[in-house]
Scaffold this active site. Structure first.
Site, PDB file in Angstrom:
ATOM      1  N   CYS A 172      41.577  24.451  59.951  1.00 17.80           N
ATOM      2  CA  CYS A 172      41.598  26.545  59.667  1.00 17.80           C
ATOM      3  C   CYS A 172      40.141  26.495  60.302  1.00 17.80           C
ATOM      4  O   CYS A 172      38.928  25.739  60.817  1.00 17.80           O
ATOM      5  CB  CYS A 172      41.891  26.211  58.537  1.00 17.80           C
ATOM      6  SG  CYS A 172      41.068  26.564  57.487  1.00 17.80           S
TER       7      CYS A 172
ATOM      8  N   CYS B  41      43.456  28.413  63.704  1.00 20.66           N
ATOM      9  CA  CYS B  41      42.617  28.274  64.456  1.00 20.66           C
ATOM     10  C   CYS B  41      42.666  28.705  66.000  1.00 20.66           C
ATOM     11  O   CYS B  41      41.781  28.445  66.591  1.00 20.66           O
ATOM     12  CB  CYS B  41      42.015  27.187  64.120  1.00 20.66           C
ATOM     13  SG  CYS B  41      42.604  25.512  65.203  1.00 20.66           S
TER      14      CYS B  41
ATOM     15  N   CYS C 112      41.100  24.435  69.076  1.00 20.89           N
ATOM     16  CA  CYS C 112      41.676  23.153  68.869  1.00 20.89           C
ATOM     17  C   CYS C 112      42.102  22.530  70.281  1.00 20.89           C
ATOM     18  O   CYS C 112      42.549  23.106  70.622  1.00 20.89           O
ATOM     19  CB  CYS C 112      42.477  22.977  67.920  1.00 20.89           C
ATOM     20  SG  CYS C 112      43.126  21.479  67.328  1.00 20.89           S
TER      21      CYS C 112
END
Length: 135
Positions: free
Chosen positions: A12, A86, A90
């Protein structure tokens, strides 16, 4: 999955609430049968104190955990990458299993709301564990 223990990475933004709670549940419920990592794209200095409190109510102590920065290596070494808001930070690698869990950020939320987020996370972790370790 690899022939060894499956490795799951929870990501996160701040690695101070959702991903820490999910990692703690998976560690606890898998009894060491799954390797668990958590990280954040912009980690805070410390965990959300309400997240620590609501996990303690479940008998799980996360007070000594620290937010960690998301690294490319952590993603590459994981079999399953679960993101929690996120966004595009990522890295994506072929052959990995990715899931996006839509969860409210517990930051600044009252304890009752954080308990509801915790309970949602627990149900999702239990379902994931059933997929990773069937039978």
């Amino acid at each position: 999955m690899t022939a060894t223990k499956p490795r799951v990475l929870f990501v996160c933004v701040h690695n101070a609430g959702r991903s820490q709670m999910a990692a703690a549940y998976l560690r606890e419920l898998s009894r060491g049968r799954v390797e668990v990592l958590s990280a954040g794209s912009e980690p805070k200095e410390r965990l959300n104190p309400v997240a620590i409190q609501v996990m303690a109510e479940e008998g799980i102590d996360i007070a000594s955990e620290r937010p960690k920065i998301l690294t490319v290596d952590a993603v590459q070494e994981s079999d399953v990458v679960i993101t929690m808001g996120c966004g595009d930070t990522c890295p994506i690698f072929p052959g990995k299993r990715y899931e996006e869990w839509e969860l409210t950020d517990p930051a600044g939320r009252p304890v009752e709301e954080v308990r509801a987020i915790r309970d949602d996370i627990k149900q999702r972790v239990q379902a994931l564990l059933g997929e990773l370790l069937p039978g």
